[in-house]
Design a protein around this motif. Structure first.
Motif, PDB file in Angstrom:
ATOM      1  N   PRO A  44      -4.307  42.109  -6.512  1.00  0.00           N
ATOM      2  CA  PRO A  44      -4.599  40.912  -5.721  1.00  0.00           C
ATOM      3  C   PRO A  44      -3.379  40.356  -4.986  1.00  0.00           C
ATOM      4  O   PRO A  44      -3.505  39.753  -3.920  1.00  0.00           O
ATOM      5  N   VAL A  45      -2.193  40.576  -5.551  1.00  0.00           N
ATOM      6  CA  VAL A  45      -0.970  40.112  -4.889  1.00  0.00           C
ATOM      7  C   VAL A  45      -0.696  40.959  -3.647  1.00  0.00           C
ATOM      8  O   VAL A  45      -0.330  40.434  -2.582  1.00  0.00           O
ATOM      9  N   ARG A  46      -0.888  42.266  -3.742  1.00  0.00           N
ATOM     10  CA  ARG A  46      -0.707  43.141  -2.584  1.00  0.00           C
ATOM     11  C   ARG A  46      -1.665  42.761  -1.461  1.00  0.00           C
ATOM     12  O   ARG A  46      -1.270  42.679  -0.279  1.00  0.00           O
ATOM     13  N   GLU A  47      -2.920  42.518  -1.814  1.00  0.00           N
ATOM     14  CA  GLU A  47      -3.908  42.161  -0.798  1.00  0.00           C
ATOM     15  C   GLU A  47      -3.566  40.827  -0.136  1.00  0.00           C
ATOM     16  O   GLU A  47      -3.719  40.665   1.080  1.00  0.00           O
ATOM     17  N   TYR A  48      -3.107  39.899  -0.932  1.00  0.00           N
ATOM     18  CA  TYR A  48      -2.714  38.591  -0.399  1.00  0.00           C
ATOM     19  C   TYR A  48      -1.541  38.710   0.570  1.00  0.00           C
ATOM     20  O   TYR A  48      -1.563  38.138   1.671  1.00  0.00           O
ATOM     21  N   ILE A  49      -0.514  39.449   0.190  1.00  0.00           N
ATOM     22  CA  ILE A  49       0.650  39.621   1.064  1.00  0.00           C
ATOM     23  C   ILE A  49       0.227  40.232   2.387  1.00  0.00           C
ATOM     24  O   ILE A  49       0.670  39.799   3.465  1.00  0.00           O
ATOM     25  N   ALA A  50      -0.669  41.214   2.344  1.00  0.00           N
ATOM     26  CA  ALA A  50      -1.121  41.863   3.573  1.00  0.00           C
ATOM     27  C   ALA A  50      -1.866  40.890   4.475  1.00  0.00           C
ATOM     28  O   ALA A  50      -1.638  40.851   5.697  1.00  0.00           O
ATOM     29  N   LEU A  51      -2.753  40.070   3.925  1.00  0.00           N
ATOM     30  CA  LEU A  51      -3.543  39.179   4.785  1.00  0.00           C
ATOM     31  C   LEU A  51      -2.715  38.040   5.374  1.00  0.00           C
ATOM     32  O   LEU A  51      -3.105  37.429   6.372  1.00  0.00           O
ATOM     33  N   PHE A  98       4.197  29.847   0.634  1.00  0.00           N
ATOM     34  CA  PHE A  98       4.824  29.703   1.950  1.00  0.00           C
ATOM     35  C   PHE A  98       5.886  30.743   2.273  1.00  0.00           C
ATOM     36  O   PHE A  98       6.436  30.735   3.367  1.00  0.00           O
ATOM     37  N   ALA A  99       6.160  31.650   1.339  1.00  0.00           N
ATOM     38  CA  ALA A  99       7.066  32.778   1.612  1.00  0.00           C
ATOM     39  C   ALA A  99       6.535  34.021   0.919  1.00  0.00           C
ATOM     40  O   ALA A  99       7.237  34.638   0.111  1.00  0.00           O
ATOM     41  N   PRO A 100       5.283  34.409   1.198  1.00  0.00           N
ATOM     42  CA  PRO A 100       4.662  35.506   0.442  1.00  0.00           C
ATOM     43  C   PRO A 100       5.406  36.832   0.539  1.00  0.00           C
ATOM     44  O   PRO A 100       5.309  37.648  -0.378  1.00  0.00           O
ATOM     45  N   PHE A 156       0.270  30.220  11.570  1.00  0.00           N
ATOM     46  CA  PHE A 156       1.489  29.485  11.912  1.00  0.00           C
ATOM     47  C   PHE A 156       2.497  30.508  12.433  1.00  0.00           C
ATOM     48  O   PHE A 156       3.220  31.134  11.666  1.00  0.00           O
ATOM     49  N   GLY A 157       2.498  30.712  13.736  1.00  0.00           N
ATOM     50  CA  GLY A 157       3.440  31.653  14.341  1.00  0.00           C
ATOM     51  C   GLY A 157       3.281  33.071  13.851  1.00  0.00           C
ATOM     52  O   GLY A 157       4.273  33.797  13.707  1.00  0.00           O
ATOM     53  N   GLY A 158       2.041  33.484  13.595  1.00  0.00           N
ATOM     54  CA  GLY A 158       1.789  34.830  13.110  1.00  0.00           C
ATOM     55  C   GLY A 158       1.700  34.951  11.606  1.00  0.00           C
ATOM     56  O   GLY A 158       1.304  36.002  11.098  1.00  0.00           O
ATOM     57  N   TRP A 159       2.062  33.889  10.891  1.00  0.00           N
ATOM     58  CA  TRP A 159       1.909  33.873   9.428  1.00  0.00           C
ATOM     59  C   TRP A 159       0.591  33.175   9.099  1.00  0.00           C
ATOM     60  O   TRP A 159       0.329  32.078   9.590  1.00  0.00           O
ATOM     61  N   ARG A 160      -0.232  33.782   8.269  1.00  0.00           N
ATOM     62  CA  ARG A 160      -1.494  33.164   7.852  1.00  0.00           C
ATOM     63  C   ARG A 160      -1.268  32.514   6.502  1.00  0.00           C
ATOM     64  O   ARG A 160      -1.090  33.204   5.486  1.00  0.00           O
TER      65      ARG A 160
END
Length: 275
Positions: free
Chosen positions: A57-64, A167-169, A242-246
């Motif tokens: 789930p952490v990998r999927e979150y970082i990707a999205l 805020f810094a995934p 936010f500037g390309g960060w979701r």
């Protein structure tokens, strides 16, 4: 993200015989300039290989979040509209929040301005190499709260972990993080900084978004200035670009008291800068 509790009650309790000194917004800017001046390594680009060891789930979150293929974030500056509550069913204390964080060192500065009992008030949390402090200044003149020490430093270490996750995934590969896979929607993490190792459970929804953070290592500020360790959670959502960060743009802070949960803070992200 840091949360304020008990400020009005502390004023009423008489814990405001304190110091006269420079403004907290000026102190924030001075400390931010010092933190930004510390030399930093060039940022590597985050790859799929970098996150392969993390729970699913952490990998999927970082990707999205849009982190793959971008430089790993070292510093962020965030702005929020906030409202804090002193007690259940009490009137809120609204105000803007400015926050600066640097995750390699780490450093964290949180500044909120508002009004309390008709007077301007500023709140500054400062986490750096010498530990954490919290100051609340009334009318730009006197500290009504001025605390620090090992217990506050441990509490603020939990806050840094919380902010890092939301805020810094891209920094969830930090070697100071030790991960435990729980299931498809949950992961455990321990963050070790200096003398402190703090833990949390991260909860994700079916879309892969991080929607809650639960820790039993954070202290609630009591009226007498002590810290009481309680379960703390920060449900966040409404993911936006936010500037390309979701990233999650709205969230709450909740203390889980014996008599029931107390939602003492609400924040809405209005500005995000990362480098």
């Amino acid at each position: 993200m840091i949360w304020i509790l008990g400020i009005v009650a502390l004023v009423g309790s008489g814990l405001w015989f304190a110091t006269r000194s420079n403004s907290l917004p000026r102190a924030f800017e001075t400390r931010r300039a010092e933190a930004m001046a510390i030399p930093r390594d060039a940022a590597d680009t985050l790859t799929e290989e970098d996150i392969a060891h993390l729970p699913k789930p952490v990998r999927e979150y970082i990707a999205l979040t849009g982190s793959i293929g971008r430089p790993i974030v070292t510093e962020i500056t965030t702005r929020f509209d906030a409202e804090m509550y002193d007690a259940p069913n009490a009137a809120g204390m609204p105000g803007p929040v400015l926050q600066y964080e640097r995750f390699d060192t780490p450093e964290r500065l949180f500044l909120m301005t508002s009004r309390m009992k008709g007077l301007p008030v500023a709140v500054l949390h400062d986490f750096g190499r010498n530990g954490a402090t919290m100051r609340v200044r009334l009318a730009g003149l006197f500290n009504v709260v001025d605390i620090g020490g090992p217990e506050l430093t441990r509490t603020e270490t939990v806050t840094i972990l919380n902010d890092l996750a939301f805020f810094a995934p891209s920094r969830l590969i930090d070697p100071r993080l030790d991960w435990t896979e729980i299931d498809e929607r949950r992961a455990g993490v321990t963050y070790s900084v200096g003398d402190n190792a703090v833990s949390a459970e991260l909860i994700f929804n079916a879309a892969g978004e991080l929607v809650d953070f639960i820790s039993d290592d954070r202290g609630m500020l009591e009226k007498d200035g002590t810290l009481r360790i309680l379960r703390w959670s920060t449900p966040l959502g409404n993911y936006r670009d936010f500037g390309g960060w979701r990233l999650a743009s709205e969230g709450e802070a909740i203390w889980h008291l014996p008599e029931g949960p107390f939602r003492y803070g609400y924040l809405r992200l209005t500005s995000y800068e990362a480098r």
